[in-house]
Design an enzyme around this catalytic site. Sequence first.
Site, short mmCIF file in Angstrom:
data_model
loop_
_atom_site.label_atom_id
_atom_site.label_comp_id
_atom_site.label_asym_id
_atom_site.label_seq_id
_atom_site.Cartn_x
_atom_site.Cartn_y
_atom_site.Cartn_z
N LYS A 72 -64.82 -37.10 -17.52
CA LYS A 72 -64.20 -36.70 -18.78
C LYS A 72 -63.17 -35.58 -18.59
O LYS A 72 -62.15 -35.56 -19.29
CB LYS A 72 -65.28 -36.29 -19.79
CG LYS A 72 -66.13 -37.46 -20.27
CD LYS A 72 -67.10 -37.05 -21.35
CE LYS A 72 -67.94 -38.23 -21.82
NZ LYS A 72 -68.87 -37.87 -22.90
N ASP A 108 -66.94 -38.08 -29.14
CA ASP A 108 -68.34 -37.68 -29.00
C ASP A 108 -68.82 -36.87 -30.21
O ASP A 108 -69.95 -37.05 -30.68
CB ASP A 108 -68.54 -36.87 -27.73
CG ASP A 108 -68.52 -37.73 -26.48
OD1 ASP A 108 -68.90 -38.90 -26.56
OD2 ASP A 108 -68.13 -37.23 -25.41
N ALA A 135 -74.67 -26.08 -21.49
CA ALA A 135 -73.32 -25.56 -21.66
C ALA A 135 -72.31 -26.37 -20.87
O ALA A 135 -71.27 -25.85 -20.46
CB ALA A 135 -73.27 -24.08 -21.23
N ALA A 138 -71.07 -32.16 -22.39
CA ALA A 138 -71.64 -32.74 -23.60
C ALA A 138 -71.69 -31.72 -24.73
O ALA A 138 -71.37 -32.02 -25.88
CB ALA A 138 -73.04 -33.28 -23.31
N ASN A 158 -78.33 -21.64 -22.26
CA ASN A 158 -78.18 -22.32 -20.98
C ASN A 158 -78.90 -21.53 -19.89
O ASN A 158 -79.00 -20.30 -19.97
CB ASN A 158 -76.68 -22.44 -20.63
CG ASN A 158 -76.45 -23.37 -19.46
OD1 ASN A 158 -76.77 -24.56 -19.54
ND2 ASN A 158 -75.91 -22.85 -18.38
N GLY A 238 -80.04 -40.33 -29.05
CA GLY A 238 -78.74 -40.50 -28.41
C GLY A 238 -78.16 -41.88 -28.58
O GLY A 238 -76.93 -42.06 -28.46
#
Length: 278
Positions: A72, A108, A135, A138, A158, A238
């Site tokens: 990505k 997303d 973190a 996503a 995180n 998800g």
Amino acid sequence: MRIGAATRVGGVVGRPIGHSLSPVIHNAWIEALNLDAVYLAFPAEDEAGLAGLAQAVRSNAIAGLNVTAPYKAAAFAAADHHDPAALSSGSVNLLTRDDGGLAGGSTDGAGVLAALAEQGPAFELAGARVLILGAGGAAAAAIPALVQADVRSLRVLNRTASRAVGLAGRFGDRVSAAAEDDDLSDVDLVLNAMSGDGAPFDFGRTPGLQAALDMTYRPVRTEFLIAAESAGAAPVDGLAMLIGQARPSFEAIFGAPAPDASDLDVRSLCLAALEATP
């Protein structure tokens, strides 16, 4: 199917890619709409493979390309320009061609909002206090949509605190980093953006929790969601997010809105495909 000269080709690229459910979703919609089109899974061993596929989109050999892990960020770099969600997140999961060249988009966040609306309809995002676990990319892709939905606050937790601080610092005053020992009793929504199983979360720390979303869909019903539901929260999976982000991607690639869920139950098709996967 037979691919002719006029067949519109879309697809998804990632590593690994063989178990992606995106072809199941998109090809079901293509069949329902009787389009001369096909959606394929494209493997890419490295960023050079992604670059070749991006060039195929640029030359119109491929109508559009969804991008999943680990490419990505590389897709963001390959694009000539970006939509606001991609710019905010620094992440691209959709490459298409337009008059300006190669366009990078991020759907997303739209998937997160669609999943919450579908599986947590009683939950109100506006004014909510949100905790994101993780973190990475996503989390970065989800945050802009949540901020746009007017959440009251959003904290990033995180394992590596510096990454949470760095990510939170990109999004303004409503987004901050959380510490491991913070009081989380006011949290309304917990979103798990960690890859794999992640780390167990103690839902006893969030007594006011209303909903919990897990961005992974293998398995659909994760330990995270089981624990959240036991704590009284609405579980949002998800798979609902995957289908939600696929809808704007489908329209961008194939030029037609995806069929409504009442006309075609792609979720059931996906669940059947998951059951058939070794």
